[in-house]
Scaffold this motif. Structure first.
Motif, PDB file in Angstrom:
ATOM      1  N   ILE A  66       0.837  -1.199   0.000  1.00 14.24           N
ATOM      2  CA  ILE A  66       0.000   0.000   0.000  1.00 14.24           C
ATOM      3  C   ILE A  66       0.874   1.252   0.000  1.00 14.24           C
ATOM      4  CG2 ILE A  66      -1.586   1.369   1.413  1.00 14.24           C
ATOM      5  CD1 ILE A  66      -2.884  -1.273   2.279  1.00 14.24           C
ATOM      6  N   GLY A  67       1.904   1.250   0.845  1.00 12.33           N
ATOM      7  CA  GLY A  67       2.799   2.400   0.890  1.00 12.33           C
ATOM      8  C   GLY A  67       3.514   2.636  -0.420  1.00 12.33           C
ATOM      9  N   ILE A  68       3.989   1.562  -1.030  1.00 14.67           N
ATOM     10  CA  ILE A  68       4.691   1.683  -2.310  1.00 14.67           C
ATOM     11  C   ILE A  68       3.745   2.221  -3.385  1.00 14.67           C
ATOM     12  CG2 ILE A  68       5.853   0.396  -4.148  1.00 14.67           C
ATOM     13  CD1 ILE A  68       6.699  -1.606  -1.882  1.00 14.67           C
ATOM     14  N   ALA A  69       2.539   1.652  -3.458  1.00 15.44           N
ATOM     15  CA  ALA A  69       1.569   2.088  -4.461  1.00 15.44           C
ATOM     16  C   ALA A  69       1.213   3.558  -4.271  1.00 15.44           C
ATOM     17  CB  ALA A  69       0.312   1.218  -4.385  1.00 15.44           C
ATOM     18  N   ALA A  70       1.034   3.984  -3.020  1.00 13.88           N
ATOM     19  CA  ALA A  70       0.689   5.382  -2.750  1.00 13.88           C
ATOM     20  C   ALA A  70       1.823   6.314  -3.176  1.00 13.88           C
ATOM     21  CB  ALA A  70       0.370   5.562  -1.272  1.00 13.88           C
ATOM     22  N   PHE A 111       1.129   6.060   5.496  1.00  9.92           N
ATOM     23  CA  PHE A 111       1.436   7.420   5.928  1.00  9.92           C
ATOM     24  C   PHE A 111       2.946   7.658   5.979  1.00  9.92           C
ATOM     25  CE2 PHE A 111      -2.441   5.767   7.855  1.00  9.92           C
ATOM     26  CZ  PHE A 111      -3.377   6.587   7.232  1.00  9.92           C
ATOM     27  N   TRP A 112       3.694   6.614   6.299  1.00  8.44           N
ATOM     28  CA  TRP A 112       5.160   6.701   6.291  1.00  8.44           C
ATOM     29  C   TRP A 112       5.664   7.018   4.895  1.00  8.44           C
ATOM     30  CZ3 TRP A 112       8.414   3.228   3.646  1.00  8.44           C
ATOM     31  CH2 TRP A 112       9.770   3.330   3.933  1.00  8.44           C
ATOM     32  N   ALA A 113       5.142   6.326   3.892  1.00  8.74           N
ATOM     33  CA  ALA A 113       5.574   6.560   2.511  1.00  8.74           C
ATOM     34  C   ALA A 113       5.147   7.941   2.034  1.00  8.74           C
ATOM     35  CB  ALA A 113       4.988   5.478   1.597  1.00  8.74           C
ATOM     36  N   GLN A 133      10.650  13.858 -11.570  1.00  7.82           N
ATOM     37  CA  GLN A 133      11.793  12.960 -11.521  1.00  7.82           C
ATOM     38  C   GLN A 133      12.222  12.695 -10.080  1.00  7.82           C
ATOM     39  OE1 GLN A 133      14.812  14.703 -13.994  1.00  7.82           O
ATOM     40  NE2 GLN A 133      13.508  14.750 -15.820  1.00  7.82           N
ATOM     41  N   ALA A 134      12.173  13.747  -9.246  1.00  9.82           N
ATOM     42  CA  ALA A 134      12.545  13.576  -7.838  1.00  9.82           C
ATOM     43  C   ALA A 134      11.550  12.687  -7.110  1.00  9.82           C
ATOM     44  CB  ALA A 134      12.638  14.946  -7.162  1.00  9.82           C
ATOM     45  N   LEU A 135      10.267  12.854  -7.412  1.00 10.48           N
ATOM     46  CA  LEU A 135       9.243  12.020  -6.778  1.00 10.48           C
ATOM     47  C   LEU A 135       9.394  10.559  -7.199  1.00 10.48           C
ATOM     48  CD1 LEU A 135       6.132  14.358  -7.155  1.00 10.48           C
ATOM     49  CD2 LEU A 135       7.279  13.750  -5.021  1.00 10.48           C
ATOM     50  N   LEU A 136       9.674  10.334  -8.472  1.00 12.82           N
ATOM     51  CA  LEU A 136       9.842   8.960  -8.938  1.00 12.82           C
ATOM     52  C   LEU A 136      11.070   8.323  -8.289  1.00 12.82           C
ATOM     53  CD1 LEU A 136       9.070   6.575 -10.712  1.00 12.82           C
ATOM     54  CD2 LEU A 136      10.357   7.624 -12.584  1.00 12.82           C
ATOM     55  N   ALA A 137      12.134   9.085  -8.138  1.00 17.07           N
ATOM     56  CA  ALA A 137      13.341   8.552  -7.500  1.00 17.07           C
ATOM     57  C   ALA A 137      13.048   8.139  -6.064  1.00 17.07           C
ATOM     58  CB  ALA A 137      14.452   9.590  -7.543  1.00 17.07           C
ATOM     59  N   GLU A 138      12.261   8.937  -5.346  1.00 16.05           N
ATOM     60  CA  GLU A 138      11.933   8.593  -3.964  1.00 16.05           C
ATOM     61  C   GLU A 138      11.007   7.385  -3.903  1.00 16.05           C
ATOM     62  OE1 GLU A 138      12.215   9.216   0.239  1.00 16.05           O
ATOM     63  OE2 GLU A 138      13.404   9.743  -1.519  1.00 16.05           O
ATOM     64  N   ALA A 139      10.012   7.319  -4.785  1.00 21.44           N
ATOM     65  CA  ALA A 139       9.112   6.165  -4.804  1.00 21.44           C
ATOM     66  C   ALA A 139       9.876   4.884  -5.114  1.00 21.44           C
ATOM     67  CB  ALA A 139       8.005   6.380  -5.837  1.00 21.44           C
TER      68      ALA A 139
END
Length: 359
Positions: A66-70, A111-113, A133-139
């Motif tokens: 769930i965290g990864i998907a979010a 919520f952690w993710a 790009q920054a958001l994708l790198a963090e995900a």
């Protein structure tokens, strides 16, 4: 568009439960877990709303998944309708994170993710198009960290399991619920990797049968001997057959070790305590909520009554009957033999031991 495929229960070649396709302008691909084991259907999520719906309706489930998907859902805010209706890409990302946080209340990994994604948003507000790009790198970092944690949990947990062990588990804490290998099932898969012979009793896990539909499917893919039992049979099985350990996952663990997991876990822990069976909870550090001490503080999701009286459209109860349908219960730390994390094993399960474990 969804993509149907035919599952092969004799191999482990099924696609990942959560997978990002492409770069920052790509999309999120999920296995629709509501259809397993009868059909393996892939969902392509191109917008935030589709991810929210997938989490809410359990198409993707399991705290880490769930965290990864979010996290990937926040990436999707950078293109499409969410971005078009926002004054900036940063605002679109912030709105997406807030919206995704409303999907389910109990799994703290969600919520952690999203907190991690918020940190990227706040640090990159002036970044313009580079924010995606920054958001994708963090995900992707969240995704890869969970994969590594799952394998580490398996290695630490396998040390507790003797060759020839008979195990019991509840709900699904395997690769479908995480980045890879799972938490509770990672222990089992790692035992198999090490050449240990094990067999498993899997609770069906009412009211949505995640154990019968998902756990049994994953174990069968790995050719691990598995027997499905009704939830109400677990105490009888402990009484009449040799069970060496119970291993479950968790959706939130407090600072003293109280653990929220799928409804029915608490009763299983009580039975294990009575019969002298070790009861292990396997979870990554991201599942610990150190702001909470007492398990009574954990928010428990209440789900639709139709899941109980008419699961998957099959009516089982009279119309108009009252229904109580909590999705989770809390197992007190006193009933847990040990916690298994990517850092090692916490035993005994106390606030002091947990604080030392994460120091």
């Amino acid at each position: 568009m969804n993509q149907p495929t035919t599952p092969n229960p004799t191999t482990s070649s099924s696609p990942a439960a959560v997978q990002w396709i492409g770069e920052s302008d790509g999309y999120l691909q999920l296995i629709d877990q509501t259809l397993l084991p009868g059909e393996l259907r892939l969902i392509k999520c191109h917008n935030v709303e589709t991810v929210w719906e997938a989490i809410k309706t359990l198409r993707v489930r399991g705290a880490p998944a769930i965290g990864i998907a979010a996290a990937y859902g926040v990436v999707l805010s950078q293109h499409g309708k969410t971005a078009a209706h926002s004054t900036s890409l940063a605002e679109a990302a912030t709105s997406a994170a807030k919206y995704l946080a409303t999907s389910r209340p109990t799994a703290v990994n969600l919520f952690w993710a999203l907190d991690r994604m918020d940190h990227v948003i706040n640090a990159s507000r002036a970044g313009g198009s580079e924010l995606g790009q920054a958001l994708l790198a963090e995900a992707r970092a969240i995704h890869e960290e969970d994969r590594a944690m799952c394998h580490a949990i398996g290695r630490h947990g396998a040390e507790l399991i003797p060759d020839g062990a008979t195990l019991m588990t509840h709900c699904n804490a395997g690769g479908l619920a995480t980045a890879e290998y799972g938490t509770a099932l990672s222990v089992m898969f790692t035992c198999q990797d090490q050449g240990k012979s094990i067999q498993v009793y899997a609770d069906e896990t009412r009211p949505l049968w995640q154990g019968a539909r998902l756990t049994a499917w994953e174990l069968q893919q790995r050719n691990i001997p598995t027997t499905i039992i009704c939830d109400s049979m677990s105490a009888h099985v402990m009484q009449t057959r040799k069970i060496d350990a119970v291993i479950v996952g968790a959706d939130r663990i407090t600072s003293r070790g109280d653990a929220a997991n799928k409804i029915g876990t608490y009763g299983l822990a009580v039975s294990a305590k009575f019969h002298g069976v070790p009861f292990y909870v396997a979870a990554p550090s991201s599942t610990f909520d150190m702001t909470l001490s007492d398990g009574a503080e954990i928010p428990i999701e209440q789900r639709d009554h139709q899941e109980v009286i008419a699961p998957y459209g099959q009516k089982l109860a009279p119309s108009g009957i009252d229904v109580y349908n909590p999705a989770f219960d809390v197992t007190p730390a006193e009933l847990i033999t040990a916690l298994i994390t990517e850092r090692g094993v916490v035993q005994p399960v106390t606030a002091e031991a947990i604080a030392k474990h994460f120091a």
